[in-house]
Scaffold this active site. Structure first.
Site, PDB file in Angstrom:
ATOM      1  N   HIS A  68      60.368  77.369  29.779  1.00 56.55           N
ATOM      2  CA  HIS A  68      60.666  76.800  31.302  1.00 56.55           C
ATOM      3  C   HIS A  68      61.483  77.866  31.965  1.00 56.55           C
ATOM      4  CE1 HIS A  68      58.503  72.687  31.513  1.00 56.55           C
ATOM      5  NE2 HIS A  68      58.712  73.319  30.365  1.00 56.55           N
ATOM      6  N   TYR A 198      65.609  66.420  37.691  1.00 55.16           N
ATOM      7  CA  TYR A 198      67.031  65.499  37.726  1.00 55.16           C
ATOM      8  C   TYR A 198      66.949  65.101  39.170  1.00 55.16           C
ATOM      9  CZ  TYR A 198      68.236  68.075  33.189  1.00 55.16           C
ATOM     10  OH  TYR A 198      68.426  68.415  32.093  1.00 55.16           O
ATOM     11  N   PRO A 289      73.803  63.195  27.549  1.00 51.63           N
ATOM     12  CA  PRO A 289      72.620  64.014  27.506  1.00 51.63           C
ATOM     13  C   PRO A 289      72.238  64.659  28.614  1.00 51.63           C
ATOM     14  CG  PRO A 289      72.013  61.554  27.668  1.00 51.63           C
ATOM     15  CD  PRO A 289      73.444  61.703  27.203  1.00 51.63           C
ATOM     16  N   LYS A 293      73.147  69.483  25.974  1.00 54.66           N
ATOM     17  CA  LYS A 293      74.060  70.316  25.024  1.00 54.66           C
ATOM     18  C   LYS A 293      74.254  69.944  23.832  1.00 54.66           C
ATOM     19  CE  LYS A 293      74.821  73.654  28.126  1.00 54.66           C
ATOM     20  NZ  LYS A 293      73.443  74.160  28.005  1.00 54.66           N
ATOM     21  N   TYR A 379      73.480  75.999  31.937  1.00 55.75           N
ATOM     22  CA  TYR A 379      72.231  75.257  31.463  1.00 55.75           C
ATOM     23  C   TYR A 379      71.532  75.900  30.212  1.00 55.75           C
ATOM     24  CZ  TYR A 379      68.729  71.691  31.713  1.00 55.75           C
ATOM     25  OH  TYR A 379      67.567  70.845  31.341  1.00 55.75           O
TER      26      TYR A 379
HETATM   27  C1  PHB Z   1      64.840  65.285  26.874  1.00 54.40           C
HETATM   28  O1  PHB Z   1      63.521  65.989  27.050  1.00 54.40           O
HETATM   29  O2  PHB Z   1      64.799  64.337  26.198  1.00 54.40           O
HETATM   30  C2  PHB Z   1      66.006  65.707  27.658  1.00 54.40           C
HETATM   31  C3  PHB Z   1      65.853  66.976  28.460  1.00 54.40           C
HETATM   32  C4  PHB Z   1      66.842  67.182  29.328  1.00 54.40           C
HETATM   33  C5  PHB Z   1      67.868  66.526  29.204  1.00 54.40           C
HETATM   34  C6  PHB Z   1      68.050  65.458  28.338  1.00 54.40           C
HETATM   35  C7  PHB Z   1      67.212  65.002  27.483  1.00 54.40           C
HETATM   36  O3  PHB Z   1      69.251  66.735  30.099  1.00 54.40           O
END
Ligand code: PHB
Ligand code: APR
Length: 386
Positions: A68, A198, A289, A293, A379
Site C-alpha cells: 500500500h 482512518y 493499535p 506499531k 507510519y
Molecule cells: C489491521 O489491519 O488490523 C490494522 C491496520 C492498521 C491499524 C490497526 C490495525 O492501525
C-alpha cells in the site's frame, strides 16, 4: 540461547540467530494452533518487510501481501489520501501478524532450531551470572532445565520475564490506559476501499482495513465497558457506515466471521535487560493499535538484539549488549508518542474543545506537506539504526 515465547519476537530472533550460526531453543506455553489463530494487526513497515525477506521469510509475503502506498485520513466531508512514496519514499504492506507467525513456525519446524509448544512452569534462573538456565515442564509433564548463555524474554505482556528484570533493577514502568476500546470485526466481503481509512467522527473513530481482496477488517471506537453481545452485526455495520460516510461512497457489508473488543493501552518498561536476560517486544512495551506499531516495534527490537547477541556470543564483545536497552527504548518512546498522538487525534474524548483541536490537527495534516510527511515517516517506520 534460551528464548521464552513463540510470538513474532521470539520466533524471528531465533531465526536471525540461526542465520548467524547461534543455536537457540524456543519455549512456548500455548499450543501451535492457539498461537497461529490469534488475530492481531496487519500492517508491516518497510523495515519489517526488508527484515523478513533478509531471513528468507519473504516468499508468501511477496505473493499474498498487499503493498500500500498510503492511507486515507477522514473527518466529516473530507477523505484525504496521504501518498507515502511521495512524502517519504517508503511503503507499507498488509499481511496479517498471524500469517507472519505461521510462516516463521513452519520454517522453524522444517529446518530451524527446536521449538517446544505447551511447556509450563517456565522460570529463568541465575540470569545475573554468565551461565543462566530456564527451568520448565515439557508437554509430557517432565521437568527440564535448559542451560544457556543468554535468555531472551519474548513472552509478551503477561510473561514471566519482565517482572524479573523490573524487580532486579528497580526498573520503571509507565502506563496510559485510554478511556475507549476498539470493537473489531473480520468479514467475508471485498474491501470497499483501495487503502486503509482512518476516520474521525463525532460518534467515535472508525477504521477500514483488510486482509485480502475478499476479506475486510474493520474497527469502531466503543466504550471499554461495552459487551460484545450488545453489538449485533447489523448494529456494527450501521455504526461503520455512519462514521465513514462520504457522498458517493458506499460501505459493502458481508458475513462477520469474528468479532471482539480490544482494550487500548500504552505501556513502557525500562530497562529492557538485567544481566543475561534481555526483553523484546510486548514483554517490554505495548502500544495502542492506531499507529499499527506493535509487531513492527517487536521486529525492530529483535533486529537490534540479534546484532548485540552475535557480538556478545561470537565476538565476545559486550558493547552492543550494554547499549541494547537504551537504543531500543529510544525507538520505543518515539513509536509510543506516535501511537498516542494518532490515538488522541482520532478518538472522540473530552469535550467540544477537544473535538475542535482534533479537527484542527487533522486539517493541518491534510493540508501541510511538512505535517503529512511527519506522519508518513512515522507510519512507514524509521530505519533501524544498528
Ligand atoms: C489491521 O489491519 O488490523 C490494522 C491496520 C492498521 C491499524 C490497526 C490495525 O492501525
Ligand atoms: N512461557 C512460555 N511462553 C509464554 C509465557 C511463558 N510463561 N508467557 C507468554 N508466553 C508466550 C505467549 O503465549 C505468546 O505466544 O509468549 C508469546 C508472546 O508473543 P506475543 O504476545 O505475540 O508478543 P511478541 O512476540 O512480543 O509480539 C508483539 O504481538 O501483541 C502483539 O500487537 C503486538 O504485534 C505485536 C506483537
Amino acid at each position: 540461547m534460551g528464548i521464552i515465547g513463540a510470538g513474532p519476537a521470539g520466533l524471528l530472533l531465533s531465526r536471525m540467530l540461526a542465520v548467524q550460526g547461534i543455536e537457540s531453543v524456543v519455549l512456548e506455553n500455548r499450543s501451535r494452533d492457539y498461537v497461529e489463530a490469534r488475530i492481531r494487526a496487519g500492517i508491516l513497515e518497510q523495515h519489517t518487510v526488508d527484515t523478513l525477506r533478509e531471513v528468507g521469510m519473504g516468499a508468501r509475503l511477496d505473493r499474498e501481501g498487499l503493498e500500500h502506498d498510503g492511507i486515507y485520513l477522514q473527518y466529516p466531508g473530507t477523505r484525504h489520501k496521504l501518498d507515502f512514496p511521495e512524502l517519504c519514499g517508503r511503503n507499507v504492506w498488509i499481511y496479517g501478524q498471524s500469517e507472519v507467525v505461521k510462516d516463521l513456525i513452519a520454517a522453524q519446524l522444517d529446518d530451524g532450531p527446536p521449538l517446544l509448544f505447551e511447556v509450563s512452569d517456565v522460570q529463568p534462573r541465575d540470569v545475573d551470572t554468565d551461565s543462566p538456565s530456564i527451568a520448565f515442564t515439557d508437554a509430557d509433564g517432565v521437568a527440564q532445565v535448559l542451560e544457556c548463555d543468554v535468555v531472551a524474554g519474548t513472552d509478551g505482556f503477561h510473561g514471566v520475564s519482565r517482572p524479573i528484570v523490573t524487580a532486579a533493577t528497580d526498573g520503571q514502568l509507565w502506563e496510559r490506559t485510554y478511556p475507549f476500546a476498539w470493537l473489531g470485526i473480520l468479514a467475508d466481503v471485498a474491501p470497499s476501499t483501495d487503502d486503509l481509512i482512518y476516520a474521525w467522527h463525532p460518534d467515535g473513530f472508525a477504521m477500514h482495513s483488510m486482509r485480502s481482496p475478499s476479506v475486510s477488517r474493520l474497527y469502531i471506537q466503543v466504550d471499554p465497558t461495552e459487551k460484545i453481545e450488545d453489538w449485533s452485526d447489523d448494529r456494527i455495520w450501521e455504526a461503520l457506515a455512519t462514521r465513514m460516510a462520504l457522498p458517493g461512497w458506499e460501505l459493502q457489508t458481508g458475513p462477520v466471521t469474528e468479532k471482539s473488543i480490544l482494550p487500548m493501552r500504552s505501556f513502557v518498561s525500562s530497562p529492557m535487560r538485567h544481566g543475561r536476560l534481555f526483553l523484546a517486544g510486548d514483554a517490554a512495551h505495548i502500544v495502542p493499535p492506531t499507529g499499527a506499531k506493535g509487531l513492527n516495534l517487536a521486529v525492530a527490537d529483535v533486529t537490534l538484539l540479534a546484532r548485540a547477541l552475535v557480538r556478545l556470543l561470537a565476538e565476545k564483545e559486550t558493547d552492543l549488549a550494554d547499549a541494547y536497552s537504551d537504543k531500543a527504548l529510544a525507538r520505543v518512546w518515539r513509536c509510543t508518542h506516535f501511537s498516542w498522538w494518532m490515538t488522541s487525534m482520532l478518538h472522540t474524548h473530552g469535550d467540544d474543545f477537544d473535538a475542535q483541536l482534533q479537527l484542527s490537527q487533522l486539517q493541518r495534516v491534510c493540508t501541510s506537506e511538512a505535517a503529512a510527511r511527519e506522519l508518513a515517516e512515522m507510519y512507514t517506520g524509521l530505519p533501524v539504526a544498528l
